[in-house]
Design an enzyme around this catalytic site. Structure first.
Site, PDB file in Angstrom:
ATOM      1  N   GLY A  12       0.279   7.813   4.390  1.00 28.47           N
ATOM      2  CA  GLY A  12      -0.172   6.746   5.146  1.00 28.47           C
ATOM      3  C   GLY A  12      -0.506   7.691   6.836  1.00 28.47           C
ATOM      4  N   ASN A  14      -3.552   8.647   7.203  1.00 25.87           N
ATOM      5  CA  ASN A  14      -4.609   8.349   7.482  1.00 25.87           C
ATOM      6  C   ASN A  14      -5.383   7.058   7.789  1.00 25.87           C
ATOM      7  OD1 ASN A  14      -7.041   9.979   7.338  1.00 25.87           O
ATOM      8  ND2 ASN A  14      -5.641  10.827   5.121  1.00 25.87           N
ATOM      9  N   LEU A  85      -3.372   5.894  -4.831  1.00 31.90           N
ATOM     10  CA  LEU A  85      -3.369   6.922  -6.229  1.00 31.90           C
ATOM     11  C   LEU A  85      -3.804   5.857  -7.201  1.00 31.90           C
ATOM     12  CD1 LEU A  85      -0.773   9.660  -4.740  1.00 31.90           C
ATOM     13  CD2 LEU A  85      -3.680   9.056  -4.762  1.00 31.90           C
ATOM     14  N   ASN A 102     -13.152   4.903  -0.151  1.00 34.63           N
ATOM     15  CA  ASN A 102     -12.579   5.752  -0.611  1.00 34.63           C
ATOM     16  C   ASN A 102     -12.453   7.202   0.491  1.00 34.63           C
ATOM     17  OD1 ASN A 102     -10.147   7.127  -1.638  1.00 34.63           O
ATOM     18  ND2 ASN A 102     -11.421   7.760  -2.915  1.00 34.63           N
ATOM     19  N   HIS A 104     -12.058  11.173   0.240  1.00 34.12           N
ATOM     20  CA  HIS A 104     -11.153  12.182  -1.605  1.00 34.12           C
ATOM     21  C   HIS A 104     -11.092  13.678  -0.289  1.00 34.12           C
ATOM     22  CE1 HIS A 104     -10.351  13.854  -5.185  1.00 34.12           C
ATOM     23  NE2 HIS A 104     -11.378  15.288  -4.636  1.00 34.12           N
ATOM     24  N   ASP A 145     -13.715   8.649  -8.609  1.00 35.53           N
ATOM     25  CA  ASP A 145     -13.820   9.649  -7.602  1.00 35.53           C
ATOM     26  C   ASP A 145     -15.725   9.714  -7.352  1.00 35.53           C
ATOM     27  OD1 ASP A 145     -11.984  10.499  -6.363  1.00 35.53           O
ATOM     28  OD2 ASP A 145     -11.576  11.719  -7.656  1.00 35.53           O
TER      29      ASP A 145
END
Ligand code: GAR
Length: 190
Positions: A12, A14, A85, A102, A104, A145
């Protein structure tokens, strides 16, 4: 004020960086953190930051209804996936159309897809002998993605890199750019 929820499955960092960035904002607030893991480090960070955080089983994110209910209770306008995830399925996508983004840790479409997360991505980048890696911020759709790309930033891959050293360089990009891109995208959303 627009309320955002962050979904995170792990440490966590971010999530914390985003919450701190908006802590004095008058237009965006991190109002809720959801996880699929009770033991995820993100809960401790949320508690420290005074943000409510909850764990739901993986199936709830697929079913969508229990998640949509708590998002509505907290009047959430936008969802940010930061190291999340679990699969996000149709019901949630339909409840928040164009409002889930999101991050990536690679330059998509390279090194994305199911099972590609965290250090697995960096291991694959190194194994492929890439000279460059980076971050991708994108809308999500029902395929891992593959949603529309909003922003990418790059960093070099150095000859003596390990997955951890590359991860640290990529994390720096995430901390620098993710909050700013969220600010722009959420600010422009209806
Ligand atoms: C981040 O590097 C993020 O890009 C990645 O997980 C890490 C979470 O770190 N996400 C994925 O790999 C998604 N496929 P954090 O928990 O310290 O924020």
């Amino acid at each position: 004020m627009k309320n955002i929820a962050i979904f995170a499955s792990g440490n966590g960092t971010n999530a914390e960086n985003i919450a701190k960035y908006f802590s004095k904002s008058e237009s965006i607030k991190v109002s809720l953190i959801l996880s699929n893991k009770a033991e995820a480090g993100v809960h401790e960070r949320a508690a420290r930051l005074g943000i409510p955080s909850f764990t739901f089983p993986r199936d709830s994110f697929i079913d969508g209804a229990p998640i949509v209910e708590i998002l509505r209770q907290h009047q959430i306008d936008f969802i940010i996936l930061a190291g999340f995830l679990c699969y996000v399925a149709r019901p949630l996508l339909d409840a928040y159309p164009g409002k889930i983004i999101n991050i990536h840790p690679s330059l998509l479409p390279k090194f994305g897809g199911k099972g590609m997360y965290g250090n697995k991505v960096h291991e694959a980048v190194l194994a492929a002998g890439e000279k460059e890696s980076g971050i991708t911020i994108h809308y999500i759709n029902e395929h891992y993605d593959e949603g529309q790309i909003i922003f990418q930033a790059t960093c070099p891959v150095l000859p003596d890199d390990t997955p951890d050293s590359l991860a640290a360089r990529v994390h720096k990009l995430e901390y620098e750019y993710f909050p700013k891109i969220i600010e722009k995208v959420v600010g422009e959303a209806k």
